[in-house]
Design a protein around this motif. Structure first.
Motif, PDB file in Angstrom:
ATOM      1  N   GLU A   9      14.115  29.276 -36.919  1.00 36.28           N
ATOM      2  CA  GLU A   9      15.385  29.490 -36.052  1.00 36.28           C
ATOM      3  C   GLU A   9      15.319  30.472 -34.977  1.00 36.28           C
ATOM      4  N   ASP A  10      15.516  30.064 -33.615  1.00 37.98           N
ATOM      5  CA  ASP A  10      15.143  30.841 -32.522  1.00 37.98           C
ATOM      6  C   ASP A  10      16.048  31.929 -32.187  1.00 37.98           C
ATOM      7  N   GLN A  55      17.885  22.827 -32.393  1.00 41.17           N
ATOM      8  CA  GLN A  55      17.682  23.161 -30.867  1.00 41.17           C
ATOM      9  C   GLN A  55      16.910  24.424 -30.892  1.00 41.17           C
ATOM     10  N   MET A  56      15.643  24.343 -30.656  1.00 40.70           N
ATOM     11  CA  MET A  56      14.809  25.220 -30.191  1.00 40.70           C
ATOM     12  C   MET A  56      13.761  24.948 -28.926  1.00 40.70           C
ATOM     13  N   LYS A 107      26.294  24.593 -37.402  1.00 46.18           N
ATOM     14  CA  LYS A 107      26.764  25.675 -36.887  1.00 46.18           C
ATOM     15  C   LYS A 107      28.101  25.688 -36.873  1.00 46.18           C
TER      16      LYS A 107
HETATM   17 MN    MN Z   1      18.496  27.256 -31.730  1.00 51.04          MN
END
Ligand code: MN
Length: 136
Positions: A9-10, A55-56, A107
Motif C-alpha cells: 500500500e503506497d 492503485q499504486m 476502501k
Molecule cells: Mn494507493
C-alpha cells in the motif's frame, strides 16, 4: 490462528491502519510501500495472505499480483491475494481476479471487513479441496 500478512500500500495512513487492525488480532504484518518492494518481500519470505492496494504509482497492484503469480507458477505455490481498491468500479472485481487475486475489499477500510476477509481467505487456502466442488 496467527497469520503472516503482507500489506502492499503506497498510502502511509492506510498502511498503518491495516497494520494496527491486524496486529490487534494477533497477526504479524509486513508492510511494503510499493509493488516492487512487495515483490521483493515475497521472494524472501512466506506469507499466509497478501493485501494488495490496486492503485499504486509505478507498479500497480494488478501488475504486482500478476508478477507474484508468475513467480509462484515456477515454485508451485499460491499465496492468497486480497485486492484493496478505492473504487468499486464496474469490472474492477473481474480485473483483480484476472490478475490472479483471490478476493476483493473496498476502501475506506472497515476493520471488521478487513479482519474477516484476511482470516476467511487464509482459512480457505489451508483446506486442500475447498474450491474444487464435488469430490466422490
Ligand atoms: Mn494507493
Amino acid at each position: 490462528s496467527h497469520l503472516r500478512v503482507l500489506i502492499a500500500e503506497d498510502n502511509l495512513v492506510n498502511r498503518r491502519l491495516v497494520t494496527r487492525v491486524l496486529e490487534k488480532r494477533g497477526h504479524t504484518v509486513s508492510a511494503a510501500a510499493t509493488g516492487r518492494e512487495a515483490l521483493d518481500q515475497v521472494q524472501h519470505e512466506r506469507f499466509d495472505v497478501i493485501l494488495m492496494d490496486v492503485q499504486m504509482p509505478d507498479m500497480d497492484g494488478l501488475e504486482t499480483a500478476a508478477a507474484i503469480r508468475r513467480l509462484e507458477a515456477i515454485q508451485g505455490a499460491h499465496t492468497p491475494i486480497i485486492a484493496v481498491t478505492a473504487y468499486s468500479m464496474k469490472g474492477d472485481r473481474e480485473r483483480c481476479l484476472a490478475a490472479g487475486m483471490d478476493d476483493y475489499i473496498t476502501k475506506p477500510i472497515n476493520a471488521q471487513e478487513l479482519a474477516g476477509a484476511v482470516e476467511s481467505t487464509a482459512a480457505r487456502a489451508t483446506k486442500p479441496y475447498a474450491s474444487t466442488g464435488t469430490q466422490s
